[in-house]
Design an enzyme around this catalytic site. Structure first.
Site, mmCIF file in Angstrom:
data_model
loop_
_atom_site.group_PDB
_atom_site.id
_atom_site.type_symbol
_atom_site.label_atom_id
_atom_site.label_comp_id
_atom_site.label_asym_id
_atom_site.label_seq_id
_atom_site.Cartn_x
_atom_site.Cartn_y
_atom_site.Cartn_z
ATOM 1 N N ASP A 106 0.850 -1.188 0.000
ATOM 2 C CA ASP A 106 0.000 0.000 0.000
ATOM 3 C C ASP A 106 0.886 1.238 0.000
ATOM 4 O OD1 ASP A 106 0.597 0.824 2.862
ATOM 5 O OD2 ASP A 106 -0.184 -1.198 3.189
ATOM 6 N N GLU A 129 21.424 -22.642 -17.861
ATOM 7 C CA GLU A 129 20.605 -21.720 -17.058
ATOM 8 C C GLU A 129 21.449 -20.535 -16.571
ATOM 9 O OE1 GLU A 129 17.227 -24.480 -14.961
ATOM 10 O OE2 GLU A 129 19.314 -24.855 -14.407
#
Ligand code: DGJ
Length: 753
Positions: free
Chosen positions: A534, A614
């Site tokens: 928030d 990877e």
């Protein structure tokens, strides 16, 4: 643009780049809401609605002798209660004589340069253009004075509202409700959009056509919560991502909240937004005041994307700490999913070494480094290092990590305590607990009573010691449970209704103290992932760990839902191991990288377990992220897509402010048989320019399959901005598990066609 008062019409006008807000002082001294929406550039002419008799004379709706007046249908700026407006109220009180009515009348106004800081609360930071309209209202019978602030952020098309309530009477006033925002809209032709969820599944968008009822979007958990974000939108039924009238409202607050939307008998809509209500009360002694948090309002006539862009601009420019606005934040690796509680110095240094070799810039040591914390049942509150795991402590470890060319970050969960801890043994009354009742535990922990100065001092002292002793560049501030048994041993019994808000003010005070003492310390917020995502936390933490769900495919939805209000520069996002620890799903490393790059970007895995292929892919991702960093973090963000894409693939893009480049992302979420070639219409480009893009064309093999990758040929293509936006961009055919594309469009040097 600016704030004006038209004396003749008694109308206030607040005008931003594209929006306008008007209100009027009427003949009864009431503050009447007139209009909010696209610019009118003139005062709204009186319309029939405002003097209308709703023919219910037996109801107490008249003002003075005016029968043609209906308080219950009247558009107001901050509705009182108990005097004939039966809709949801903005303010509720208990007067010294026990009476419950509040009726506010206009007193006066002032227009100020800048804005007032809110004592003890985070707020929208002003700049040199910010202006404030402050309107004073009063209920002379109970001695309540309300100062309504309207703060204008003209370039962002934002109006921030808050209220200060002052007891000007002789006796004690009890506040039962004090909203930050109360706003009446003419009509009810809206859809309400809100974002609900749960742990690992935050911010799912729900869109409801408004009917005649009262809708509540709220969290009573003492945190803004995974369950209901303090942000809602109201939009035309026909509005979509790119067109239509849309309003957004968000609360700058991290505790419980309540947003109410009511359609009344005359088909008008009221929205009220503020602190959570359950059990809330606040004692106002004569002369005392109560400050509500800021509520951020914005309007866009350009659909939901347009509205999101207003909020993104505001958060980037006026919410997050200014020292982090233009600074590139580090690409981090967090050890949580790599080790959980099972680590020691050797393991952490091994991860650090591997990470440094890949080009990662910071190692974050997560939960488990302190006290007797070998699992999640003990240790919270004991903020001193566990030397059995980390001999030499944080100083030695942080030095070693810096020697490897990495910054060092540390996990904390300041507001919590375990029953099994030295802190709880010494100070059981520091936890929020009801007298005589067994305390409800969550993850074996209790919540500390942050409203107490001595608790704040203890925590600040611990963190100061750590930060002075070791080289710490970053803190992850976690919060892993909701509040319950919200009883403060420090407050008298009749004031326990203040405890939840006082807890939040205490947390803000601690954050304020820490960020003032260590302004360059980067703090990443977290609350079991996105439980406190928030604007209140973003005021202190420029980034917040968006969710504990690191499954790239599920994360697309969480990032998309969050993007309606919050910019990607605030979204903590990591590439984690495959199969994923939350869902068990396997996804290609390329796809995981593309999703995490639309955030702050980092890793949450053990690099020692990666294959060479990877590792090389990660090195490339890090190079790409560095290259596109400002385009992603500051570019204009567009959610792309049309109904037929839903469930098949997601696409989104970033466009630089000067429209010279764009980054298009697409991930297939559910592969089809005989798959339709994905295509999207792009947004925000220069229609008259031509854009070059390098498209990887795969021959043979399968996307993301390490055993059979096939070959990839780069094909350079060029399209006009107009074609990309009107016809669309057609991707190469897709196959394999969760294929994804990230394509960089660059304006041709000649700029046009
Ligand atoms: C919840 C967080 O969201 C995780 O990332 C991790 O930090 C754990 N807490 C540690 O307890």
């Amino acid at each position: 643009m600016g704030i004006y008062f038209d004396e003749a019409a008694q109308v206030f006008v607040l005008r931003t780049a594209n929006t306008e807000y008007q209100m009027r002082v009427n003949g009864f001294g009431m503050l009447e809401h007139l209009y909010y929406g696209a610019r009118l550039d003139s005062v709204l002419q009186p319309v029939r609605f405002f003097g209308r008799d709703i023919r219910m004379h037996k109801d107490p709706l008249d003002r003075g002798n005016e029968k043609n007046f209906a308080l219950d249908a009247y558009p107001q700026e901050y509705a009182g209660s108990g005097v004939g407006d039966y809709r949801v109220s903005g303010v509720e009180t208990v007067a010294p004589d026990g009476s419950l009515s509040v009726d506010l009348v206009y007193q006066g106004y002032q227009i100020l340069d800048g804005r007032q800081a809110l004592p003890g609360l985070p707020f929208v930071r002003p700049d040199s253009e910010t202006k404030t309209l402050e309107i004073t209202m009063q209920d002379p019978v109970i001695g309540l004075c309300v100062k309504l602030s309207y703060i204008l952020f003209a370039q962002e098309d934002v109006i921030v509202r808050n209220a200060q309530l002052v007891n000007q009477g002789q006796g004690k006033l009890i506040l039962k409700k004090a909203a930050s925002l109360c706003l009446d809209f003419f009509g009810s032709h809206f859809d309400l959009i809100h974002f609900h969820g749960r742990h690992c599944a935050e911010r799912n968008m729900e869109r409801l056509p408004l009917g005649h009822q009262l809708y509540t979007v709220a969290s009573e958990r003492g945190m803004s919560s995974h369950h209901h974000n303090p942000f809602v939108m109201l939009c035309d039924h026909s509005a979509d991502e790119y067109q239509g009238r849309c309003y957004g409202a968000a609360l700058v607050y991290s505790g419980g909240h309540r947003i109410q939307v009511e359609v009344d008998q005359c088909n008008n809509t009221r929205i009220v937004m503020g602190l959570a209500s359950k059990g809330f009360s606040w004692e106002l002694a004569p002369g005392a005041s109560f400050q509500t948090p800021d509520a951020v309002l914005s309007f866009s006539g350009k659909g939901l994307n347009g509205l999101s862009q207003n909020f993104h601009q505001l958060i980037r420019g006026h919410i997050i700490p200014p020292q982090f606005r233009d600074v590139r934040r580090p690409i981090l690796i967090n050890n949580w999913e790599a080790t959980y509680f099972d680590f020691n110095t050797e393991k952490i240094l091994q991860i650090a070494q591997e990470a440094s070799d890949l080009g990662i810039e910071m190692l974050v040591l997560d939960d488990g480094w302190f006290g007797k914390r070998n699992d999640d049942r003990a240790g919270l509150g004991d903020w001193f290092v566990n030397e059995e795991k980390l001999p030499g402590g944080l100083r030695v470890l942080s030095e070693e990590i810096h020697k490897k060319g990495l910054k060092f970050g540390l996990w904390l969960e300041p507001e919590m305590v375990n029953g099994v801890s030295e802190l709880y043994e010494a100070h059981p009354d520091w936890a929020l607990q009801d007298p005589g009742r067994e305390t409800t535990l969550s993850r074996a922990q209790m919540v500390l009573d942050l409203s107490r100065q001595e608790v704040q001092d203890y925590l600040f002292g611990c963190f100061q010691k750590i930060l002075e002793d070791a080289q710490i560049d970053y803190v992850k501030w976690d919060f892993n449970r909701s509040l319950a048994n919200v009883y403060s041993a420090k407050l008298p019994e009749e004031r326990q209704g203040e405890a939840a808000h006082r807890f939040m003010l205490g947390t803000y005070a601690l954050l304020e103290r820490l960020t003032t003492a260590y302004p360059d310390l980067l703090i990443e917020g977290c609350a079991s992932g996105g439980g406190r995502y928030d604007m209140g936390m973003l005021y202190y933490c420029p980034q917040i760990w968006l969710s504990d769900n690191t499954d790239a495919i599920l994360r697309i939805g969480i990032q998309r839902g969050s993007s309606y209000c919050y910019p990607v520069s605030t979204m903590g996002a990591h590439v984690s191991a495959s199969p994923n620890h939350q869902s068990g799903r396997s996804t290609p490393i390329e796809t995981r990288g593309i999703v995490a790059m639309s955030g702050t970007f980092g890793f949450e895995l053990d690099p020692g377990k990666l294959s060479e292929r990877e590792k090389n892919e990660i090195r490339q991702q890090i190079r790409d992220f560095r290259k596109y960093y400002w385009l992603i973090q500051k570019g204009t963000y567009f959610r792309l897509g049309e109904a037929w894409h839903e469930g098949y693939f997601s696409a989104w893009m970033f466009v630089s402010e000067d429209r010279s480049e764009a980054l298009l992302n697409m991930v297939v979420e559910r592969m089809q048989g005989n798959a339709i070639v994905p295509a999207v219409r792009l947004q925000g480009l220069d229609p008259g320019a031509s854009y070059r893009v390098e498209v990887p064309i795969r021959r043979g093999g399968w996307y993301g399959n390490p055993d059979n990758p096939g070959t990839v040929e780069i094909q350079t293509e060029s399209y006009s901005g107009a074609q990309l936006m009107e016809y669309g961009f057609v991707f190469p055919a897709v196959q394999g598990d969760y294929p994804a594309y990230q394509l960089h469009f660059v304006k041709e040097p000649d700029g046009g066609i």
